[in-house]
Design a protein around this motif. Structure first.
Motif, short mmCIF file in Angstrom:
data_model
loop_
_atom_site.label_atom_id
_atom_site.label_comp_id
_atom_site.label_asym_id
_atom_site.label_seq_id
_atom_site.Cartn_x
_atom_site.Cartn_y
_atom_site.Cartn_z
N GLU A 1 -12.49 -1.62 5.36
CA GLU A 1 -12.73 -0.38 5.09
C GLU A 1 -11.45 -0.13 3.66
OE1 GLU A 1 -13.27 3.66 6.72
OE2 GLU A 1 -14.03 1.90 7.28
N ARG A 2 -10.43 -0.41 3.79
CA ARG A 2 -9.30 -0.14 2.85
C ARG A 2 -9.62 -0.85 1.46
NH1 ARG A 2 -3.53 1.66 5.12
NH2 ARG A 2 -4.28 2.93 6.86
N MET A 3 -10.08 -1.85 1.44
CA MET A 3 -10.58 -2.75 0.59
C MET A 3 -11.39 -1.90 -0.87
SD MET A 3 -9.16 -5.64 -0.32
CE MET A 3 -10.32 -6.23 -1.54
N HIS A 4 -12.06 -0.94 -0.01
CA HIS A 4 -12.72 -0.07 -0.84
C HIS A 4 -11.80 0.84 -1.93
CE1 HIS A 4 -16.56 -1.18 0.53
NE2 HIS A 4 -16.35 -0.72 2.04
N SER A 5 -10.72 1.12 -1.40
CA SER A 5 -9.91 1.93 -2.35
C SER A 5 -8.88 0.77 -2.82
CB SER A 5 -9.31 3.11 -1.41
OG SER A 5 -8.67 2.69 -0.30
N PHE A 6 -9.02 -0.25 -2.65
CA PHE A 6 -8.02 -1.31 -3.15
C PHE A 6 -6.39 -0.92 -2.74
CE2 PHE A 6 -11.68 -1.61 -5.66
CZ PHE A 6 -11.91 -2.94 -5.55
N GLU A 7 -6.47 -0.80 -1.35
CA GLU A 7 -4.94 -0.72 -0.72
C GLU A 7 -4.42 -1.89 -0.27
OE1 GLU A 7 -4.82 2.40 2.28
OE2 GLU A 7 -6.13 3.86 1.40
N PHE A 8 -3.03 -2.17 -0.72
CA PHE A 8 -2.62 -3.48 -0.43
C PHE A 8 -1.29 -3.05 0.38
CE2 PHE A 8 -5.56 -4.40 -3.79
CZ PHE A 8 -6.63 -5.41 -2.82
N CYS A 9 -0.36 -4.24 0.15
CA CYS A 9 1.02 -4.28 0.84
C CYS A 9 1.79 -3.06 -0.12
CB CYS A 9 1.45 -5.47 0.84
SG CYS A 9 1.50 -6.51 -0.22
N VAL A 10 1.78 -3.13 -1.27
CA VAL A 10 2.60 -2.32 -2.14
C VAL A 10 1.80 -0.84 -2.27
CG1 VAL A 10 3.78 -4.09 -3.37
CG2 VAL A 10 1.47 -3.05 -4.17
N ASP B 1 11.96 -0.09 1.48
CA ASP B 1 10.99 0.17 2.55
C ASP B 1 9.79 0.88 2.21
OD1 ASP B 1 12.31 -1.65 4.22
OD2 ASP B 1 13.11 -0.28 5.47
N LYS B 2 10.24 1.84 1.41
CA LYS B 2 9.21 2.86 1.50
C LYS B 2 8.02 2.60 0.24
CE LYS B 2 11.92 5.71 -1.77
NZ LYS B 2 11.70 4.83 -3.10
N MET B 3 8.40 1.53 -0.52
CA MET B 3 7.40 1.02 -1.56
C MET B 3 6.52 0.09 -0.94
SD MET B 3 8.47 -1.20 -4.84
CE MET B 3 7.63 -2.98 -4.75
N TYR B 4 6.47 -0.21 0.34
CA TYR B 4 5.44 -0.90 1.08
C TYR B 4 4.66 -0.31 1.89
CZ TYR B 4 8.13 -4.60 -1.37
OH TYR B 4 8.92 -5.28 -2.38
N ARG B 5 3.43 -0.77 2.23
CA ARG B 5 2.63 -0.11 3.08
C ARG B 5 2.59 -0.66 4.48
NH1 ARG B 5 -1.72 0.46 -0.48
NH2 ARG B 5 -1.41 2.67 -0.68
N ASP B 6 3.56 0.23 5.44
CA ASP B 6 3.63 -0.30 6.86
C ASP B 6 2.63 -0.76 7.38
OD1 ASP B 6 5.82 -0.42 8.18
OD2 ASP B 6 5.54 1.63 9.43
N GLY B 7 2.57 -1.97 8.15
CA GLY B 7 1.54 -2.32 8.88
C GLY B 7 0.50 -3.08 8.37
N PHE B 8 0.41 -3.36 6.86
CA PHE B 8 -0.49 -3.99 6.10
C PHE B 8 -0.89 -5.32 6.59
CE2 PHE B 8 -1.33 -7.40 2.76
CZ PHE B 8 -2.63 -6.67 2.25
N TRP B 9 0.06 -6.12 7.03
CA TRP B 9 -0.19 -7.58 7.54
C TRP B 9 -0.97 -7.47 8.94
CZ3 TRP B 9 0.29 -10.76 3.54
CH2 TRP B 9 0.95 -10.63 2.46
N ASP B 10 -0.80 -6.62 9.51
CA ASP B 10 -1.65 -6.56 10.80
C ASP B 10 -2.71 -5.75 10.78
OD1 ASP B 10 0.90 -7.89 12.03
OD2 ASP B 10 2.03 -5.88 11.81
N TRP B 11 -3.23 -5.21 9.87
CA TRP B 11 -4.48 -4.48 9.91
C TRP B 11 -5.41 -5.39 10.47
CZ3 TRP B 11 -4.67 -2.29 4.12
CH2 TRP B 11 -3.96 -1.33 4.09
N LEU C 1 -9.48 -6.83 10.77
CA LEU C 1 -10.40 -7.17 9.54
C LEU C 1 -11.13 -6.07 9.15
CD1 LEU C 1 -10.42 -9.73 7.90
CD2 LEU C 1 -12.67 -10.25 9.50
N ALA C 2 -11.85 -5.39 10.28
CA ALA C 2 -12.39 -4.20 9.94
C ALA C 2 -11.81 -3.08 9.16
CB ALA C 2 -13.18 -3.32 11.41
N GLU C 3 -10.41 -2.74 9.28
CA GLU C 3 -9.66 -1.91 8.84
C GLU C 3 -9.42 -2.42 7.49
OE1 GLU C 3 -6.10 -0.40 10.51
OE2 GLU C 3 -5.44 0.63 8.84
N ARG C 4 -9.07 -3.81 7.27
CA ARG C 4 -8.86 -4.32 5.77
C ARG C 4 -10.17 -4.13 4.99
NH1 ARG C 4 -4.81 -7.03 4.94
NH2 ARG C 4 -4.30 -7.49 6.97
#
Ligand code: ABU
Length: 372
Positions: free
Chosen positions: A180-189, A163-173, A175-178
């Protein structure tokens, strides 16, 4: 650079093709919901459960028929075609760190296997249900490895997929948060363990272009760098900031021959990353709009309409293209390619088109430097 082998030898995506593995839909199952994947039925109301268990015999037969058409075409062009071994994808996966209800399929060898010169690399993969997806190719790998002592076989380190290898909540972010986080290329892993799918790489001779994505993280790119650069390769990380769910580079940035890359107009490179190509005289040509919109893609297909540009090159002037993609075929003719259109839409449900559904083992040619 690496040695040249007569058995395993493929340095780029376009040299004349000699031997290739074509996937099979036999035994395919629906992909389970898991931290690295949340499959959805296209256009279904939110909350509609995604099917589970084996795909229908009809869906398997329809895909297999088109895969067989690809096999016939390749053989008629003098290419030796190999197939994956049967595998029971309905088996659950259980390790000390996770469980998955079932496995997926062997339609897309490109996702897990890659040839880099005389070396075969089995990717660690990013999803639990695909943890053992290398298995249908092992008999072939042993055959190649036994046939020529120059063949190198590498299995990249398997991540825990805990579980710790995956970013909690990724699929529910939202659009605005998505955004924002795209700038740092944060995804589900997350970035802690080595994670990559083979299909996030594109081979340009000495240069291997790798996309940071939902299926390939920075630790995965670092592993590739440390493994391949001492052998004379250069790893070139790339980013496509407008793709909010990036997974696999071969619907985004597709080299067709020396000096020419087919690009996705919805997914430009991060500013500055085009310089490597342009300063070395490469032309980036935008693919035309696909003939099918995202909403009209098959209901169980998790990929985008850009499967349209997932073409397979069988030589520097010969490209296999999906039959209905007439605008792309016109572009390819205008660029002086011989185009082989074949029906492949029934394979889309399994997440790929012509490039995804194959793994090239041998092409003529050697490891050229296209970016001196
Ligand atoms: N497996 C390739 C899918 C890429 C895309 O949906 O654009």
């Amino acid at each position: 650079m690496q040695q040249v082998s007569e058995v395993v030898n493929s340095w780029n995506e376009w040299d004349p093709l000699e031997e290739i593995v074509v996937g099979s839909a036999d035994g395919a199952n629906f992909e389970p919901t898991e931290p690295g994947n949340r499959p959805q039925i296209r256009n279904a109301p939110p909350g509609t459960p995604f099917p589970s268990g084996p795909k229908s015999a009809e869906a398997v037969d329809r895909a297999n028929e088109e895969l067989a058409g690809l096999v016939s075409l390749l053989e008629s062009e003098g290419v030796r075609v190999r197939r994956p071994a049967p595998h029971d994808f309905s088996q659950p996966v259980r390790t000390p760190d996770f469980e998955a209800a079932n496995q997926y399929c062997a339609v897309c060898p490109r996702d897990v296997m890659i040839t880099i010169g005389n070396e075969i690399i089995e990717a660690p993969m990013s999803r639990r249900s695909r943890y053992f997806e290398y298995q249908p190719y092992r008999e072939l790998v042993y055959e190649y490895w036994n046939a020529d002592p120059r063949v190198v076989w590498t299995t990249a380190p398997k991540p825990s997929m805990a579980d710790k290898m995956y970013r909690d909540g990724f699929w529910d972010w939202p659009l605005a948060e998505r955004h924002e986080r795209m700038h740092s290329f944060e995804f589900c892993v997350t970035q802690d363990e080595v994670v990559f799918d083979a299909a996030d790489m594109s081979r340009f001779g000495r240069d291997i272009v790798v996309q940071e994505s939902m299926t390939t993280n920075r630790a995965g790119i670092t592993w590739l760098k440390r493994h391949l650069e001492p052998k004379g390769f250069r790893i070139r990380p790339v980013h496509f900031p407008l793709d909010f769910f990036p997974s696999h580079i071969d619907c985004t940035f597709v080299p067709l021959r020396p000096g020419l890359v087919l690009t996705n107009p919805d997914r430009p490179l991060r500013e500055g990353e085009e310089k490597l190509f342009e300063s070395n005289g490469w032309e980036l040509v935008a693919a035309p709009e696909p003939t099918t919109g995202n909403n009209e893609m098959p209901e169980f297909c998790q990929s985008s309409k850009w499967l349209s540009m997932n073409v397979l090159s069988i030589g520097p002037n010969k490209v296999i293209c999906e039959q209905q993609e007439k605008p792309l075929q016109e572009l390819l003719y205008a660029l002086d390619f011989e185009v082989f259109p074949i029906p492949f839409r029934n394979v889309f449900e399994y997440g790929g088109s012509l490039h995804c559904a194959t793994w090239d083992v041998r092409r003529t040619g050697a490891g050229e430097d296209y970016f001196p």
